[in-house]
Design a protein around this motif. Structure first.
Motif, PDB file in Angstrom:
ATOM      1  N   LYS A 175       9.692  -3.118   5.327  1.00 41.79           N
ATOM      2  CA  LYS A 175       8.836  -2.300   4.562  1.00 41.79           C
ATOM      3  C   LYS A 175       7.295  -2.115   4.910  1.00 41.79           C
ATOM      4  N   TRP A 176       7.167  -2.756   5.948  1.00 38.54           N
ATOM      5  CA  TRP A 176       5.558  -2.579   6.464  1.00 38.54           C
ATOM      6  C   TRP A 176       5.539  -1.089   7.226  1.00 38.54           C
ATOM      7  N   TRP A 177       4.529  -0.343   6.858  1.00 41.25           N
ATOM      8  CA  TRP A 177       4.518   0.962   7.463  1.00 41.25           C
ATOM      9  C   TRP A 177       3.916   0.708   8.885  1.00 41.25           C
ATOM     10  N   HIS A 178       4.427   1.609   9.876  1.00 37.06           N
ATOM     11  CA  HIS A 178       3.874   1.350  11.222  1.00 37.06           C
ATOM     12  C   HIS A 178       3.924   2.705  11.847  1.00 37.06           C
ATOM     13  N   TYR A 179       2.786   3.174  12.684  1.00 38.38           N
ATOM     14  CA  TYR A 179       2.646   4.291  13.455  1.00 38.38           C
ATOM     15  C   TYR A 179       2.550   3.421  14.839  1.00 38.38           C
ATOM     16  N   VAL A 180       3.198   4.410  15.864  1.00 36.22           N
ATOM     17  CA  VAL A 180       3.417   3.901  17.207  1.00 36.22           C
ATOM     18  C   VAL A 180       3.034   5.122  18.225  1.00 36.22           C
ATOM     19  N   ARG A 181       2.349   4.880  19.179  1.00 38.35           N
ATOM     20  CA  ARG A 181       1.972   5.674  20.183  1.00 38.35           C
ATOM     21  C   ARG A 181       2.023   5.111  21.629  1.00 38.35           C
ATOM     22  N   SER A 182       2.638   5.817  22.516  1.00 38.23           N
ATOM     23  CA  SER A 182       3.044   5.347  23.804  1.00 38.23           C
ATOM     24  C   SER A 182       1.586   5.633  24.609  1.00 38.23           C
ATOM     25  N   LEU A 183       0.864   4.572  25.338  1.00 35.51           N
ATOM     26  CA  LEU A 183      -0.215   4.871  25.958  1.00 35.51           C
ATOM     27  C   LEU A 183      -0.029   5.156  27.608  1.00 35.51           C
ATOM     28  N   THR A 184       1.187   4.755  27.859  1.00 35.13           N
ATOM     29  CA  THR A 184       1.741   4.769  29.148  1.00 35.13           C
ATOM     30  C   THR A 184       3.263   5.174  29.027  1.00 35.13           C
ATOM     31  N   PRO A 185       3.887   5.764  30.240  1.00 31.39           N
ATOM     32  CA  PRO A 185       5.311   5.854  30.061  1.00 31.39           C
ATOM     33  C   PRO A 185       5.745   4.367  29.498  1.00 31.39           C
ATOM     34  N   SER A 186       6.831   4.561  28.715  1.00 28.56           N
ATOM     35  CA  SER A 186       7.190   3.441  27.840  1.00 28.56           C
ATOM     36  C   SER A 186       8.777   3.372  27.679  1.00 28.56           C
ATOM     37  N   GLU A 194      -7.144  -0.756   4.343  1.00 30.56           N
ATOM     38  CA  GLU A 194      -7.057  -1.764   5.211  1.00 30.56           C
ATOM     39  C   GLU A 194      -5.911  -1.714   5.934  1.00 30.56           C
ATOM     40  N   PHE A 195      -5.764  -1.963   7.612  1.00 32.14           N
ATOM     41  CA  PHE A 195      -4.563  -2.055   8.208  1.00 32.14           C
ATOM     42  C   PHE A 195      -4.807  -3.174   9.445  1.00 32.14           C
ATOM     43  N   GLN A 196      -3.479  -3.482  10.197  1.00 35.12           N
ATOM     44  CA  GLN A 196      -3.813  -4.257  11.324  1.00 35.12           C
ATOM     45  C   GLN A 196      -3.338  -3.420  12.542  1.00 35.12           C
ATOM     46  N   ASP A 197      -3.800  -3.517  13.637  1.00 32.20           N
ATOM     47  CA  ASP A 197      -3.213  -2.878  14.636  1.00 32.20           C
ATOM     48  C   ASP A 197      -3.394  -3.505  16.166  1.00 32.20           C
ATOM     49  N   CYS A 198      -2.690  -3.230  17.127  1.00 29.07           N
ATOM     50  CA  CYS A 198      -2.790  -3.909  18.309  1.00 29.07           C
ATOM     51  C   CYS A 198      -2.378  -2.807  19.457  1.00 29.07           C
ATOM     52  N   ILE A 199      -2.668  -3.360  20.756  1.00 32.94           N
ATOM     53  CA  ILE A 199      -2.153  -2.886  21.788  1.00 32.94           C
ATOM     54  C   ILE A 199      -1.110  -3.708  22.147  1.00 32.94           C
ATOM     55  N   LEU A 200       0.442  -3.276  22.251  1.00 32.65           N
ATOM     56  CA  LEU A 200       1.301  -4.082  22.585  1.00 32.65           C
ATOM     57  C   LEU A 200       1.371  -3.986  24.031  1.00 32.65           C
ATOM     58  N   GLU A 201       1.305  -5.064  24.661  1.00 33.26           N
ATOM     59  CA  GLU A 201       1.257  -4.993  26.173  1.00 33.26           C
ATOM     60  C   GLU A 201       2.695  -5.346  26.729  1.00 33.26           C
ATOM     61  N   GLU A 202       3.065  -4.853  27.841  1.00 32.53           N
ATOM     62  CA  GLU A 202       4.349  -5.101  28.623  1.00 32.53           C
ATOM     63  C   GLU A 202       4.556  -6.720  28.659  1.00 32.53           C
ATOM     64  N   LEU A 220       0.704  -1.087   0.050  1.00 30.87           N
ATOM     65  CA  LEU A 220       0.015   0.029  -0.191  1.00 30.87           C
ATOM     66  C   LEU A 220       1.003   1.165   0.129  1.00 30.87           C
ATOM     67  N   SER A 221       2.185   0.986  -0.437  1.00 32.58           N
ATOM     68  CA  SER A 221       3.119   2.369  -0.152  1.00 32.58           C
ATOM     69  C   SER A 221       2.589   3.502  -0.805  1.00 32.58           C
ATOM     70  N   ASP A 222       2.121   3.390  -2.170  1.00 33.64           N
ATOM     71  CA  ASP A 222       1.929   4.477  -3.010  1.00 33.64           C
ATOM     72  C   ASP A 222       0.614   5.124  -2.560  1.00 33.64           C
ATOM     73  N   GLU A 223      -0.390   4.539  -1.694  1.00 30.96           N
ATOM     74  CA  GLU A 223      -1.626   5.024  -1.267  1.00 30.96           C
ATOM     75  C   GLU A 223      -1.369   5.668   0.041  1.00 30.96           C
ATOM     76  N   LEU A 224      -0.352   5.529   0.471  1.00 36.85           N
ATOM     77  CA  LEU A 224       0.365   6.252   1.865  1.00 36.85           C
ATOM     78  C   LEU A 224       0.925   7.285   2.003  1.00 36.85           C
ATOM     79  N   TYR A 225       1.084   8.209   0.612  1.00 39.37           N
ATOM     80  CA  TYR A 225       1.560   9.324   0.381  1.00 39.37           C
ATOM     81  C   TYR A 225       2.952   9.614   0.842  1.00 39.37           C
ATOM     82  N   PRO A 226       3.931   8.810   0.422  1.00 37.91           N
ATOM     83  CA  PRO A 226       5.396   9.089   1.123  1.00 37.91           C
ATOM     84  C   PRO A 226       5.859  10.498   0.630  1.00 37.91           C
TER      85      PRO A 226
END
Length: 426
Positions: free
Chosen positions: A403-414, A386-394, A351-357
Motif C-alpha cells: 500500500k505504499w505509493w510509489h513513482y518510478v522513473r528510469s534514468l538509464t536503459p533499465s 513528506e516522502f522518501q526517495d532514492c536512486i536505485l543503483e544497479e 497519506l492515501s487520501d491526500e494523494l488524490y486516488p
C-alpha cells in the motif's frame, strides 16, 4: 496492464521426463520433421467436447480440419477463440475458451513448423502462452523449446561481441533537473548491506518501512548477462512479448502492442525519450513465458518473510525516461535493479487520501497527480507531503511495503524484476 500467463498447470507437469521425451521432435519415414504434441493428441476429444458444450461447434469443425493440415482452418479456429477471449471482461471468459485458444495456436504452430517457418511457429506458440489457458501450458513450452532450437540453428552462431545497454555513469546534477519537485532533497531511503533476515523482519517487514538492500544479487547470472543486447537477442530474440507504447498507462495516447523481443531491443537502442512512442515492457510475467531468463535470477530469501507465498515475478524493461505513475500495490514488493538506474519516490499508505486516488474502479490504486507536471490548483495538498526517495543503483533491491505509493522513473536503459509476495494471515 499487461495480460500475462501464470504458473504451469499440474495436469501435465506430473508427466515429468516421460512427457519431455514424448515431446521431442520426430522424423517420419519420408524425412519430414514434425512437432509432436502427445498430451494434446490424447486430450483433444475431451477438450473439443467441453468446447462444444459452450457452443463451439464451428470451432470444433475448424480444429478438425486444422489437425488434418488445413492452415486456413487453423487460423480460423484461432480467430474464433480470440473473439471469445474478447467477448467481455477477462475474468468473465469461460476458462475452456482459453484452452481452446492454446489448442488453436498449437495447431497453427505445427503447420508452420512443418513448412520450415520456425519463427512463425514460435510466434503462434507464444500467443498461446500469453493469452491461453493452463491445460496445454507445458506442451506449449516444450514446443517452443524445440522450435527455438531449430530457429537458432538456421540463424547460426555468429559469436557476436557484447553490446552494452548501459556503459556510462549518470550525472546526478543533470538528472535531477528531469525529476519531480523536491527530488533527493527530503528523506532518502536508507541503504543497508548484508541485511540479515532477522533484521529485515524486525526493522522493515513488521514496521512497514522501505529499505534499499545492497550486495544481495551478486550471485545472479543476470548481473553479468542482461546488460548485453546480443545475449538477450540470442536467448529471446524470436519470442513475442506484450509491450506498452506511450508515456504511461494513464495517458490517452497509451496503447499495447505485441512485438518480437528483437524488435523491442532495437526500439530501446534507438529510443527517443521525447517521443510518445517510448516502448516499455512493464509488469509482464516474462519469466513464466521465457524460461531461459528465469534461470538467470534467484528469488530473494527476503520474499519468504512472514510465511506467505510468492504472488508474481514481473519484468520491467525499457529505455531511459520510462515512467510508472504514482500508484500502490497490494503485496509486499522487492524491486531488484539488474541493469541501469531508477529514481523511486515513496509515500506511506497513511497519506492515501491526500494523494488524490482515481475514483474509477480499475484505477483506485493510481493517483490523479502527475508528479512530472503538477497542477497546483487542482492538487494543492501534494506540495507539502513528506516522502522518501532514492536512486536505485544497479545491483540494489528496494523493499516497498504493501500500500505504499510509489513513482518510478528510469534514468538509464533499465531492466528490473519485481517480486510480489503475500504475508501469512497469521
Amino acid at each position: 496492464m499487461s495480460t500475462s500467463p501464470t504458473a504451469a498447470a499440474g495436469e501435465f507437469a506430473g508427466n515429468g521426463a516421460a512427457g519431455e521425451v514424448a515431446g521431442e521432435i520426430a522424423g517420419t519415414d519420408d524425412g519430414e520433421v514434425v512437432l509432436e504434441t502427445p498430451f494434446l493428441d490424447g486430450e483433444r476429444s475431451n477438450l473439443l467436447q467441453r468446447i462444444a458444450e459452450e457452443g463451439g461447434y464451428a470451432y470444433a469443425t475448424m480444429t478438425s480440419l486444422a489437425a488434418a493440415g488445413d492452415i486456413r482452418a487453423a487460423e480460423a479456429a484461432k480467430e474464433m477463440a480470440w473473439e471469445q477471449l474478447h467477448s467481455g471482461p477477462w475474468h468473465s471468459v469461460v476458462p475452456v475458451w482459453r484452452d481452446a485458444y492454446s489448442m488453436a495456436c498449437i495447431h497453427l504452430a505445427k503447420l508452420h513448423y512443418a513448412a520450415g517457418e520456425f519463427t512463425q511457429a514460435i510466434k503462434a506458440l507464444d500467443m498461446g502462452l500469453i493469452m491461453g489457458g493452463m491445460m496445454l501450458r507445458d506442451e506449449l513450452n516444450l514446443a517452443i523449446r524445440k522450435a527455438s532450437k531449430k530457429a537458432r540453428s538456421d540463424l547460426g552462431e555468429k559469436g557476436e561481441s557484447e553490446i552494452k545497454f548501459v556503459s556510462e555513469e549518470i550525472n546526478v546534477a543533470e538528472v535531477q533537473q528531469l525529476l519531480p519537485f523536491k527530488s533527493l532533497s527530503c528523506t532518502l531511503v536508507g541503504k543497508r548491506s548484508a541485511l540479515s533476515l532477522e533484521a529485515f523482519l524486525r526493522d522493515h517487514y513488521l514496521s512497514g518501512s522501505p529499505v534499499v538492500i545492497r550486495d544481495s544479487m551478486d550471485h545472479w547470472p543476470a548481473k553479468n548477462k542482461w546488460n548485453d543486447m546480443n545475449y538477450l537477442r540470442r536467448v529471446a530474440g524470436f519470442r513475442t512479448v506484450p509491450v506498452e507504447v506511450g508515456k504511461n498507462y494513464l495517458c490517452p495516447e497509451w496503447k499495447q502492442e505485441l512485438i518480437t523481443f528483437s524488435e523491442f531491443l532495437e526500439r530501446i537502442r534507438s529510443n527517443d525519450t521525447t517521443s510518445v512512442e517510448t516502448t516499455y515492457l512493464a509488469q509482464h510475467q516474462l519469466f513464466d513465458q521465457i524460461q531461459e531468463l528465469r534461470q538467470d535470477i534467484v528469488i530473494p530469501d527476503y520474499c519468504f518473510t512472514g510465511g506467505g507465498e510468492i504472488r508474481s515475478l514481473n519484468a520491467w524493461f525499457g529505455p531511459a525516461g520510462t515512467v510508472t505513475p504514482l500508484h500502490h500495490d497490494p503485496h509486499h514488493n522487492i524491486l531488484a535493479q539488474v541493469v541501469g538506474k531508477k529514481y523511486v519516490r515513496l509515500y506511506p499508505a497513511s497519506l492515501s487520501d491526500e494523494l488524490y486516488p482515481h475514483s474509477e474502479t480499475m484505477l483506485t490504486n493510481s493517483s490523479q497527480v502527475d508528479l512530472d507536471n503538477i497542477d497546483e490548483t487542482e492538487f494543492p495538498k501534494i506540495l507539502d507531503l513528506e516522502f522518501q526517495d532514492c536512486i536505485l543503483e544497479e545491483g540494489e533491491m528496494l523493499y516497498i511495503p504493501p500500500k505504499w505509493w510509489h513513482y518510478v522513473r528510469s534514468l538509464t536503459p533499465s531492466f528490473s524484476v519485481s517480486f510480489w509476495w503475500s504475508g501469512s494471515e497469521n
